[in-house]
Design an enzyme around this catalytic site. Sequence first.
Site, PDB file in Angstrom:
ATOM      1  N   TRP A   2      95.264  74.432  84.510  1.00 14.86           N
ATOM      2  CA  TRP A   2      96.113  73.996  85.487  1.00 14.86           C
ATOM      3  C   TRP A   2      97.348  74.800  85.752  1.00 14.86           C
ATOM      4  O   TRP A   2      98.189  74.561  86.505  1.00 14.86           O
ATOM      5  CB  TRP A   2      96.796  72.528  85.160  1.00 14.86           C
ATOM      6  N   ASP A   3      97.455  76.192  84.993  1.00 13.93           N
ATOM      7  CA  ASP A   3      98.801  77.104  85.137  1.00 13.93           C
ATOM      8  C   ASP A   3      99.946  76.191  84.770  1.00 13.93           C
ATOM      9  O   ASP A   3     100.953  76.321  85.152  1.00 13.93           O
ATOM     10  CB  ASP A   3      98.946  77.489  86.596  1.00 13.93           C
ATOM     11  N   TYR A   4      99.858  75.404  83.595  1.00 14.98           N
ATOM     12  CA  TYR A   4     100.835  74.691  82.836  1.00 14.98           C
ATOM     13  C   TYR A   4     101.616  75.823  81.917  1.00 14.98           C
ATOM     14  O   TYR A   4     101.527  75.255  80.675  1.00 14.98           O
ATOM     15  CB  TYR A   4     100.253  73.274  82.309  1.00 14.98           C
TER      16      TYR A   4
ATOM     17  N   LYS B 164     105.930  72.130  82.532  1.00 14.24           N
ATOM     18  CA  LYS B 164     105.624  71.843  83.904  1.00 14.24           C
ATOM     19  C   LYS B 164     105.040  70.422  83.980  1.00 14.24           C
ATOM     20  O   LYS B 164     105.200  69.989  85.155  1.00 14.24           O
ATOM     21  CB  LYS B 164     104.516  72.802  84.197  1.00 14.24           C
TER      22      LYS B 164
END
Length: 868
Positions: free
Chosen positions: A546-548, A574
Amino acid sequence: MPTRSSRTFLRVMTWVVGLCGVALLLGGGWLVAVGGSFYYVVAALLFLTTAVLLHRGRPEALSVFAVLVVGTLIWALYEVGFDWWPLAARGDVVFVIGALLLLPWVARPLARRTVADALDGRGAALSPVAGHRAFLAASLLAAVAVAATSWFTDLHRIRGELPGTRLGVGDGGVAEGDWLAYGRSQMGQRYSPLTDVTPDNVSSLQVAWHFETGDEPQPGDPEETTFQVTPLKIGERLYLCTPHQNVIALDATTGAQVWRYDPVIQGELALQHLTCRGLSYQSAEAAAAAAPQAAAPAEPASPSQPAASTAPQGTASELAAGGGLTAPQEDAATPGASDGAPVDETGGSADPGLPVAAANARTATCDDKLFMPTADGRIVILDPETGAVCANAGGGDGQIDLWDRMPNVNPGSYYSTSPVIVAGNSVIVGGTVLDNVSTAEASGVIRAFDITTGNLLWNWDSGKPNDTQPIGAGETYTPNSPNSWSIMSADEALGLVYVPLGNQPPDQWGANRSPEVEAYSSSIVALDIRTGQPRWHFQTVHHDLWDYDVPAQPSLIDLPIGDEIVPALVQPTKQGEIFVLDRRTGEPVMPVVERRAPGGAVLPDRAAPTQPKSAISFDPPPLRERDMWGATMFDQLACRIAFHGLAYGGRFTPPSLDGSLIYPGNFGVFNWGSVAVDPARGVMFATPTYLAFTSRLVPRPDSRTLVVNDSQPQGALPALNENFGAPYAIELGPFTSALGLPCQQPPWGYVAGVDLTTGETAWMHKNGTTRDASPIPLPFRMGVPNLGGPMMTAGGVAFLSGTIDDYVRGYDVTTGEELWKARLPAGGQATPMTYRGADGRQYVLVVAGGHGSLGTKRGDSVIAYALP
């Protein structure tokens, strides 16, 4: 007698009501077909019935519409209660049309037709229009009463107070009036012990001086060109960097420019974003006290060019007498090839041909030193007194080459957007790599360099996490590995540097990740300052799709937990978790549990079965259809349909081929601005933001074809989200309606106060207005997104300028009440700081330069506020 204008108005209203009914019937039928609410179909039938009766001139049309008003009111209260903005989205169109139907231009022709029908024998009895109008008027008054009640009801507010001082704290080695690092010290607290500005007098703050850097947008800039700097205050001067990499020294009391340095950045760069968040500093005393390194590396960093310089040289005092302004040579920059430097067959990369700072500017023998990371992959070392390049640093070059031993050299695709950590006589640096462009990017290696010699002291490569001895000059680091693009913290007493680590690109596809990447991705990693050896790490997201990234600087604070004072680390994420860890061991101080997470990743990828959740969490509740929003009932209906068309099983829903709803999105509940902590009170000031995003995997036919971009960007700029070399590109974006508004209902942004010793959120309320985020500048206080961190003071006031309306605000730390705000000339997406000037006054400083991706107004302002 109805006039021609009355009859015309009635015909227009008939068409409007009928068209609304048709639109709602089509959209509502679609919504029911995908499993959504029946309300819109029922409303459509009532709209259409009203239109038919209006066409026939029947006053019963008003009563039918009154039923619609009452039914809509009951349904809206059932879904959202007395919450004004969600109520408004459901009822605004119905209310406005109902009000128009009450106008005399509708009543007169309806009354005339009723009388005529009765006289002609077509009506059994007179049907007075007044009764129907009264019914409709009463329904609208009920709607007004509900609306008025909602104006004084805040369902999103937590009221309470944070505790007062509980601990005696030192100054962390920073003089009371100074600000020596991005977070004031390398503990990352964003807290000042100054007490001049208080809740009682903060409303008297006024502009003391206003400086404009002159840094304007340039051709070839990436979209995300941002002025995010938090200046340093050392002695009587401020030091800051601009998006286009100039370094500027200002008089802290007057705002007058003292010197400016241009590092002469290499030509076309493959930049995803262009920014400089700040500088780093080493005092002469710290340099003198630094113990020699235990073991010198076998191989020095390879210089980009000969270190010989024809620039003037001298001592710092000699150069200061000459004004200290640098004079870079016009032809110093070496243009970079737009497709990157060639890679040899052994995996090493050709030299990028960087400019050499000492060859292109005035030099000096520096006592104190400033460190400036540049967009072409260097750390330039400057004299704070004059702005001259330090000839006694970087092995004589006055810089450190970050491309040395780096794979896949493509200037601009890797550099440090954040200030470095200075520890002893070493600088510790990470860097950002291109996200979602290709699978052949630079390495996310963390390195320590000797300040004087420029020699590589150690390298922590997550691909070889336990082998930290400097690699040979002919070797390269693990390509495409997780990187640390945000700000690190350090505890020199413990001998540890704390690294917030991101994900391996491509962010949303993880089928081919190595065990080492799986272990360290999206983690906080504690490295030994002297050796680079990992001492502990804590993973905030398992198998991140999730691009966390861990986006924020960890804040280091000592907390009274039970009968013990625990050296803690506070890490915002995030996804909204606030992890509080023992910074000695990485063990949770506040409880952390594993919660089940949705599955369903596209094969052969997988999703982790569980994810960590902290006792302090700003994780929002899962979205439901009733949480969809819009400016009108029509775009809200469209958002409801879109919601049902996306894969969504709550937080950590994996990306999918048909599209997934990601909430929170990769914008993050918290981002690089982090939080502020008060070490005397043991409390935190936080700025949670809530925006949903969508994510869709797009199959790639080959490794070269553009599939999510219409054309190749100009110059060397990268084609974002293509994921060249991976099986899928990615389509990402905020979950918005056709009008560009978020599909999820507000609030979208808050401020919150947390007691870190108990984990309790003492207060929380929506923050910011829509003044600068809508076509009409109406300052609706809806709670808007924030990007840019807060700052707290011992005076009991916190400051924040990062909201997408152009204001800086002051808050009471104890209660969270907004006490003061001032209009900014541009977006304030930077973290404020505070200091004491030579005149004895406390200044609050704000940088207002905007943010390309957010669309806030661009600018070049540095503004200092003070009490009269």
